[in-house]
Design a protein around this motif. Structure first.
Motif, PDB file in Angstrom:
ATOM      1  N   UNK A  55       0.881  -1.174   0.000  1.00  0.00           N
ATOM      2  CA  UNK A  55       0.000   0.000   0.000  1.00  0.00           C
ATOM      3  C   UNK A  55       0.912   1.216   0.000  1.00  0.00           C
ATOM      4  N   UNK A  56       0.807   2.043  -1.026  1.00  0.00           N
ATOM      5  CA  UNK A  56       1.747   3.145  -1.155  1.00  0.00           C
ATOM      6  C   UNK A  56       3.161   2.600  -1.271  1.00  0.00           C
ATOM      7  N   UNK A  57       4.048   3.073  -0.405  1.00  0.00           N
ATOM      8  CA  UNK A  57       5.431   2.573  -0.382  1.00  0.00           C
ATOM      9  C   UNK A  57       5.674   1.630   0.788  1.00  0.00           C
ATOM     10  N   UNK A  58       4.609   1.091   1.357  1.00  0.00           N
ATOM     11  CA  UNK A  58       4.714   0.168   2.481  1.00  0.00           C
ATOM     12  C   UNK A  58       4.505  -1.264   2.012  1.00  0.00           C
ATOM     13  N   UNK A  59       5.261  -2.176   2.606  1.00  0.00           N
ATOM     14  CA  UNK A  59       5.075  -3.613   2.401  1.00  0.00           C
ATOM     15  C   UNK A  59       4.492  -4.192   3.678  1.00  0.00           C
ATOM     16  N   UNK A  60       3.403  -4.937   3.549  1.00  0.00           N
ATOM     17  CA  UNK A  60       2.767  -5.539   4.709  1.00  0.00           C
ATOM     18  C   UNK A  60       2.778  -7.057   4.632  1.00  0.00           C
ATOM     19  N   UNK A  61       2.877  -7.681   5.789  1.00  0.00           N
ATOM     20  CA  UNK A  61       2.822  -9.143   5.897  1.00  0.00           C
ATOM     21  C   UNK A  61       1.795  -9.477   6.958  1.00  0.00           C
ATOM     22  N   UNK A  62       0.716 -10.149   6.559  1.00  0.00           N
ATOM     23  CA  UNK A  62      -0.317 -10.567   7.506  1.00  0.00           C
ATOM     24  C   UNK A  62       0.005 -11.966   7.995  1.00  0.00           C
ATOM     25  N   UNK A  63      -0.039 -12.141   9.313  1.00  0.00           N
ATOM     26  CA  UNK A  63       0.286 -13.415   9.946  1.00  0.00           C
ATOM     27  C   UNK A  63      -0.932 -13.893  10.719  1.00  0.00           C
ATOM     28  N   UNK A  64      -1.186 -15.196  10.670  1.00  0.00           N
ATOM     29  CA  UNK A  64      -2.349 -15.770  11.359  1.00  0.00           C
ATOM     30  C   UNK A  64      -2.350 -15.365  12.826  1.00  0.00           C
TER      31      UNK A  64
END
Length: 283
Positions: A55-64
């Motif tokens: 999102x934009x210049x951000x990297x996200x990692x969703x974890x259970x």
């Protein structure tokens, strides 16, 4: 600095490689990198990665388990999926996300300033995370009316407004210059005062420039962000060369950390900006 095309390609590549894999542990190697204390890093261990996103210049990692890792690479941060390191961490290492098996996702920094950041958030923290909640719309597919809304409000010149993530997300120095050149727009025009025809050109140019750049990025960025961006550009990095469209010598304005390159004939009606940090117009 990595921008939307490179970061989107990286997120897609990492999502394909990491979704479903279990986090073995997370190790922070530099105290300036991790910006949160709750939830603790230990809470990530044993959780399966659900998805990787941008999102934009951000990297996200969703974890259970309702946990989220949000990474801002800034200018010198680099992410790569690599063999799990053994022994003492390298000087450039900032954080490792160890995976079950023999691999890890490593955040490195190519500068001693250590400006890259990592936030570990629960669902509530993620929903309220200001770097995310304050972002403007994504530029690909944004209509002329959407650009009007994004660039309105407090006055700013165009080259500044395009790089303001609160107005529109994901554009940095390189692609701002490319979009303005493609749309034949003056970098120091007032963003909120663009006429309808100019906003139409801006919308078309942003779509074309960023979509083409994303297609190219997908061919060279997958699970590792290269140390050096290799971009195909018309003006960025080409000060002093002839304009590809009209042949006029490309001019620039020097700022502290970068040059703004433009074509006087195509973009400013022949006017040349002062080559000084205050960037005022001649005359």
């Amino acid at each position: 600095m990595p921008e939307l095309p490179e970061l989107q390609a990286l997120a897609e590549g990492l999502d394909g490689a990491l979704a479903g894999r279990v986090v073995d542990g997370v190790r922070a190697h530099h105290p300036a990198t991790l910006k949160t204390a709750e939830p603790p890093l230990e809470a990530l261990a044993g959780g399966a990665i659900e998805r990787v996103w941008r999102r934009g210049k951000l990297i996200g990692i969703d974890v259970a388990g309702g946990l989220h890792i949000v990474i801002h690479l800034m200018q010198a941060g680099r992410l790569s999926l690599a063999p799990k390191p053994t022994g003492r961490a390298a000087r450039t290492a900032s954080l490792d996300i160890d995976l079950e098996g023999a691999q890890a996702l490593r955040l490195r920094e190519l500068s001693s300033t250590r400006r890259a950041s990592v936030h570990v958030l629960d669902d509530a923290g993620h929903a309220a995370h200001r770097p995310l909640t304050r972002l403007g719309p994504e530029p690909i597919g944004l209509t002329a009316e959407g650009w009007r809304d994004a660039l309105g409000g407090e006055g700013a010149v165009l080259h500044t407004a395009l790089r303001d993530g609160r107005r529109v997300a994901g554009i940095g120095r390189a692609y701002a210059s490319e979009i303005m050149w493609a749309a034949r727009l003056a970098p120091f025009a007032r963003a909120a005062s663009l006429e309808d025809a100019a906003r139409e050109r801006l919308a078309r140019a942003a779509d074309a420039v960023l979509t083409q750049a994303l297609d190219r990025a997908r061919g060279r960025v997958s699970t590792e962000m290269p140390n050096k961006e290799t971009r195909v550009t018309a003006v960025h990095g080409h000060h002093g060369e002839p304009c590809l469209r009209c042949g006029t010598r490309l001019e620039h304005v020097a700022f502290n950390e970068y040059d703004l390159v433009y074509c006087p004939a195509c973009q400013t009606g022949g006017r040349i900006y002062r080559d000084r940090r205050m960037s005022r117009l001649l005359g």
